[in-house]
Design a protein around this motif. Structure first.
Motif, PDB file in Angstrom:
ATOM      1  N   PRO A  27      48.331 -23.942 -20.360  1.00 44.97           N
ATOM      2  CA  PRO A  27      47.080 -23.167 -20.403  1.00 44.97           C
ATOM      3  C   PRO A  27      45.982 -23.969 -21.106  1.00 44.97           C
ATOM      4  O   PRO A  27      46.239 -24.698 -22.052  1.00 44.97           O
ATOM      5  CB  PRO A  27      47.467 -21.921 -21.204  1.00 44.97           C
ATOM      6  CG  PRO A  27      48.704 -22.301 -21.958  1.00 44.97           C
ATOM      7  CD  PRO A  27      49.426 -23.284 -21.101  1.00 44.97           C
ATOM      8  N   LYS A  28      44.769 -23.832 -20.577  1.00 47.80           N
ATOM      9  CA  LYS A  28      43.602 -24.543 -21.125  1.00 47.80           C
ATOM     10  C   LYS A  28      43.814 -26.071 -21.117  1.00 47.80           C
ATOM     11  O   LYS A  28      43.421 -26.780 -22.045  1.00 47.80           O
ATOM     12  CB  LYS A  28      43.281 -24.063 -22.542  1.00 47.80           C
ATOM     13  CG  LYS A  28      42.868 -22.607 -22.600  1.00 47.80           C
ATOM     14  CD  LYS A  28      41.581 -22.353 -21.815  1.00 47.80           C
ATOM     15  CE  LYS A  28      41.143 -20.900 -21.907  1.00 47.80           C
ATOM     16  NZ  LYS A  28      39.877 -20.654 -21.158  1.00 47.80           N
ATOM     17  N   HIS A  30      43.320 -29.944 -20.355  1.00 50.32           N
ATOM     18  CA  HIS A  30      42.156 -30.820 -20.205  1.00 50.32           C
ATOM     19  C   HIS A  30      42.257 -31.508 -18.844  1.00 50.32           C
ATOM     20  O   HIS A  30      43.240 -32.198 -18.559  1.00 50.32           O
ATOM     21  CB  HIS A  30      42.111 -31.857 -21.320  1.00 50.32           C
ATOM     22  CG  HIS A  30      41.874 -31.273 -22.678  1.00 50.32           C
ATOM     23  ND1 HIS A  30      40.945 -30.296 -22.911  1.00 50.32           N
ATOM     24  CD2 HIS A  30      42.455 -31.541 -23.883  1.00 50.32           C
ATOM     25  CE1 HIS A  30      40.942 -29.970 -24.189  1.00 50.32           C
ATOM     26  NE2 HIS A  30      41.856 -30.708 -24.805  1.00 50.32           N
ATOM     27  N   GLU A  66      44.114 -21.380 -15.996  1.00 50.83           N
ATOM     28  CA  GLU A  66      42.722 -21.750 -16.212  1.00 50.83           C
ATOM     29  C   GLU A  66      42.655 -22.975 -17.112  1.00 50.83           C
ATOM     30  O   GLU A  66      43.294 -23.026 -18.166  1.00 50.83           O
ATOM     31  CB  GLU A  66      41.949 -20.604 -16.861  1.00 50.83           C
ATOM     32  CG  GLU A  66      40.461 -20.921 -17.031  1.00 50.83           C
ATOM     33  CD  GLU A  66      39.692 -19.779 -17.671  1.00 50.83           C
ATOM     34  OE1 GLU A  66      38.470 -19.699 -17.481  1.00 50.83           O
ATOM     35  OE2 GLU A  66      40.333 -18.969 -18.389  1.00 50.83           O
ATOM     36  N   SER A  67      41.904 -23.986 -16.696  1.00 51.55           N
ATOM     37  CA  SER A  67      41.746 -25.202 -17.490  1.00 51.55           C
ATOM     38  C   SER A  67      40.742 -24.976 -18.613  1.00 51.55           C
ATOM     39  O   SER A  67      40.095 -23.931 -18.699  1.00 51.55           O
ATOM     40  CB  SER A  67      41.272 -26.350 -16.599  1.00 51.55           C
ATOM     41  OG  SER A  67      39.916 -26.151 -16.224  1.00 51.55           O
ATOM     42  N   SER A  68      40.589 -25.970 -19.465  1.00 50.81           N
ATOM     43  CA  SER A  68      39.665 -25.859 -20.595  1.00 50.81           C
ATOM     44  C   SER A  68      38.213 -25.762 -20.154  1.00 50.81           C
ATOM     45  O   SER A  68      37.366 -25.294 -20.909  1.00 50.81           O
ATOM     46  CB  SER A  68      39.841 -27.060 -21.533  1.00 50.81           C
ATOM     47  OG  SER A  68      39.580 -28.278 -20.840  1.00 50.81           O
ATOM     48  N   CYS A  69      37.908 -26.194 -18.928  1.00 53.55           N
ATOM     49  CA  CYS A  69      36.517 -26.098 -18.449  1.00 53.55           C
ATOM     50  C   CYS A  69      36.374 -25.037 -17.363  1.00 53.55           C
ATOM     51  O   CYS A  69      35.431 -25.084 -16.569  1.00 53.55           O
ATOM     52  CB  CYS A  69      36.015 -27.448 -17.966  1.00 53.55           C
ATOM     53  SG  CYS A  69      36.856 -28.079 -16.530  1.00 53.55           S
ATOM     54  N   ALA A  70      37.336 -24.111 -17.318  1.00 52.29           N
ATOM     55  CA  ALA A  70      37.276 -22.912 -16.469  1.00 52.29           C
ATOM     56  C   ALA A  70      37.638 -23.154 -15.005  1.00 52.29           C
ATOM     57  O   ALA A  70      37.610 -22.222 -14.207  1.00 52.29           O
ATOM     58  CB  ALA A  70      35.911 -22.232 -16.558  1.00 52.29           C
ATOM     59  N   HIS A  72      40.371 -23.479 -12.182  1.00 50.09           N
ATOM     60  CA  HIS A  72      41.709 -22.905 -12.127  1.00 50.09           C
ATOM     61  C   HIS A  72      42.663 -23.731 -11.255  1.00 50.09           C
ATOM     62  O   HIS A  72      42.264 -24.295 -10.239  1.00 50.09           O
ATOM     63  CB  HIS A  72      41.656 -21.473 -11.582  1.00 50.09           C
ATOM     64  CG  HIS A  72      41.122 -20.480 -12.567  1.00 50.09           C
ATOM     65  ND1 HIS A  72      39.780 -20.375 -12.858  1.00 50.09           N
ATOM     66  CD2 HIS A  72      41.749 -19.559 -13.340  1.00 50.09           C
ATOM     67  CE1 HIS A  72      39.591 -19.420 -13.769  1.00 50.09           C
ATOM     68  NE2 HIS A  72      40.773 -18.912 -14.077  1.00 50.09           N
ATOM     69  N   LEU A  95      45.857 -30.103 -24.201  1.00 55.76           N
ATOM     70  CA  LEU A  95      45.287 -28.776 -24.037  1.00 55.76           C
ATOM     71  C   LEU A  95      44.471 -28.438 -25.277  1.00 55.76           C
ATOM     72  O   LEU A  95      44.487 -29.177 -26.262  1.00 55.76           O
ATOM     73  CB  LEU A  95      46.380 -27.740 -23.816  1.00 55.76           C
ATOM     74  CG  LEU A  95      47.475 -27.578 -24.880  1.00 55.76           C
ATOM     75  CD1 LEU A  95      48.167 -26.239 -24.702  1.00 55.76           C
ATOM     76  CD2 LEU A  95      48.532 -28.682 -24.778  1.00 55.76           C
ATOM     77  N   GLU A  96      43.757 -27.328 -25.217  1.00 60.04           N
ATOM     78  CA  GLU A  96      42.873 -26.968 -26.323  1.00 60.04           C
ATOM     79  C   GLU A  96      43.650 -26.838 -27.631  1.00 60.04           C
ATOM     80  O   GLU A  96      44.732 -26.251 -27.682  1.00 60.04           O
ATOM     81  CB  GLU A  96      42.152 -25.658 -26.016  1.00 60.04           C
ATOM     82  CG  GLU A  96      41.035 -25.825 -25.005  1.00 60.04           C
ATOM     83  CD  GLU A  96      40.184 -24.570 -24.887  1.00 60.04           C
ATOM     84  OE1 GLU A  96      40.571 -23.538 -25.477  1.00 60.04           O
ATOM     85  OE2 GLU A  96      39.137 -24.634 -24.210  1.00 60.04           O
ATOM     86  N   ILE A  99      45.159 -23.486 -29.062  1.00 62.12           N
ATOM     87  CA  ILE A  99      46.438 -22.999 -28.540  1.00 62.12           C
ATOM     88  C   ILE A  99      47.595 -23.678 -29.250  1.00 62.12           C
ATOM     89  O   ILE A  99      48.609 -23.051 -29.574  1.00 62.12           O
ATOM     90  CB  ILE A  99      46.511 -23.231 -27.021  1.00 62.12           C
ATOM     91  CG1 ILE A  99      45.419 -22.427 -26.325  1.00 62.12           C
ATOM     92  CG2 ILE A  99      47.881 -22.849 -26.470  1.00 62.12           C
ATOM     93  CD1 ILE A  99      45.370 -22.611 -24.833  1.00 62.12           C
TER      94      ILE A  99
END
Length: 337
Positions: A27-28, A30, A66-70, A72, A95-96, A99
């Motif tokens: 999730p999220k 990069h 969903e990626s870190s820049c929205a 999918h 990832l972010e 998280i």
């Protein structure tokens, strides 16, 4: 771009049927962490090697992330459905950070960590990009190992997992069949290195040239192959000459023939090659021969066969060349020089 099958240097192409590459989508994620390595393996496949890529979530129930820049990702596969074999590859991107600091999330990755340990035990190569190293650490795969991550999180990784040997100022670190890399674009350097290890330096140089990306390694990283050196330029004619020299090494090509193929005079080629790469054509060919000799002798070929494959007339010529470049030889070959 459809390249079709490309005739690669026999001595540097390591054929392995249907390599499987699994790209994990946390999730999220990069985007560049995952897109860079995935695209390089796509390019390798476009040159004719057999690569099958899969994209899987950390939680098998997730089919859309969903990626870190929205942006999918969808239609992700269950990693449990993929039967990996020794020398297949798993890439785990960053990832972010928020998280990674969530203990609930880390606990939720326990099943994924178990799967990673099982794949590692089977001989699968595991690579992380950026903060993806935290997921390897959570799985216990980095205990006692040298590793790295994004420079902003070096201290945090060491503090959270004190048994790790965390290194800074490295693009990537190799520890057995586990590779960890620094931030974002270093995943591209790592992917190029993996392509070089799997299918040889010539293909790695071609892929780097295709995406107009060249390795940026420091002294602490694996030594750059001659096929990857002197390539940090955009002079297409010289790239073509370098390819021709590498692939025709056993033919002992003459400068007039090579220059003619590049549609220029021998004098013009000589000047342009030196101005573009910083070394002469003769020096470049010598370095190609030394690297091929090191590779062949390291794999058990005779000195006579190696000399012929390097376009040399005698073993004495080979020994003279190895003596000339003794400082660049692997230790196991220094005694030959």
């Amino acid at each position: 771009m459809d390249h079709g099958l490309w005739t690669m240097d026999f001595f540097y192409l390591r054929i392995m049927k249907d390599l499987q590459a699994v790209f994990i989508i946390p999730p999220k994620v990069h985007l560049l962490d995952i897109a860079g390595p995935a695209h390089l393996f796509y390019e390798a496949g476009d040159y004719g090697v057999q690569v099958r890529s899969y994209f899987a979530a950390i939680d098998p129930k997730d089919t859309r992330i969903e990626s870190s820049c929205a942006l999918h990702f969808s239609d992700l596969v269950d990693y449990n459905s993929i039967a990996l074999r020794p020398r297949d590859i798993i890439f785990i991107p960053g990832l972010e950070a928020a998280i990674l600091l969530d203990e609930k999330f880390l606990r939720s990755t326990a099943a994924f960590g178990q799967w990673l340990r099982e794949q590692h035990a089977k001989g699968v190569t595991i690579c992380s990009v950026c903060t993806g190293a935290f997921l390897l650490a959570a799985a216990g795969l980095l205990d006692g190992r040298a590793c790295t991550t994004h420079w902003k999180y070096i201290d945090r990784l060491q503090q959270k997992y004190p048994d790790l040997q965390v290194r800074d100022n490295c693009l990537f670190v190799e520890s057995g069949s586990i590779f960890t890399s620094a931030g974002v674009a270093s995943g591209i350097d790592l992917a190029l290195y993996m392509i070089e290890q799997l299918w040889g330096s010539v293909l790695a140089a071609q892929v780097a040239r295709e995406v107009v990306v060249f390795t940026r390694r420091t002294a602490g990283d694996p030594q750059i192959s001659i096929f990857m050196q002197y390539r940090n330029h955009l002079e297409n004619r010289i790239h073509e000459v370098q390819d021709r020299l590498a692939q025709g090494l056993d033919q002992n090509l003459n400068i007039e023939e090579v220059a003619g193929d590049a549609h220029m005079s021998a004098r013009n080629l000589t000047r342009l090659f030196k101005r573009t790469t910083g070394i002469t054509i003769g020096q470049y060919v010598d370095k190609l021969r030394v690297e091929r000799a090191a590779h062949m002798i390291g794999e058990g070929h005779t000195v006579q066969a190696t000399a012929r494959a390097c376009g040399l007339k005698s073993t004495n010529q080979l020994r003279f060349l190895l003596k000339k470049y003794e400082a660049a030889l692997p230790r196991r070959l220094e005694k030959m020089a």
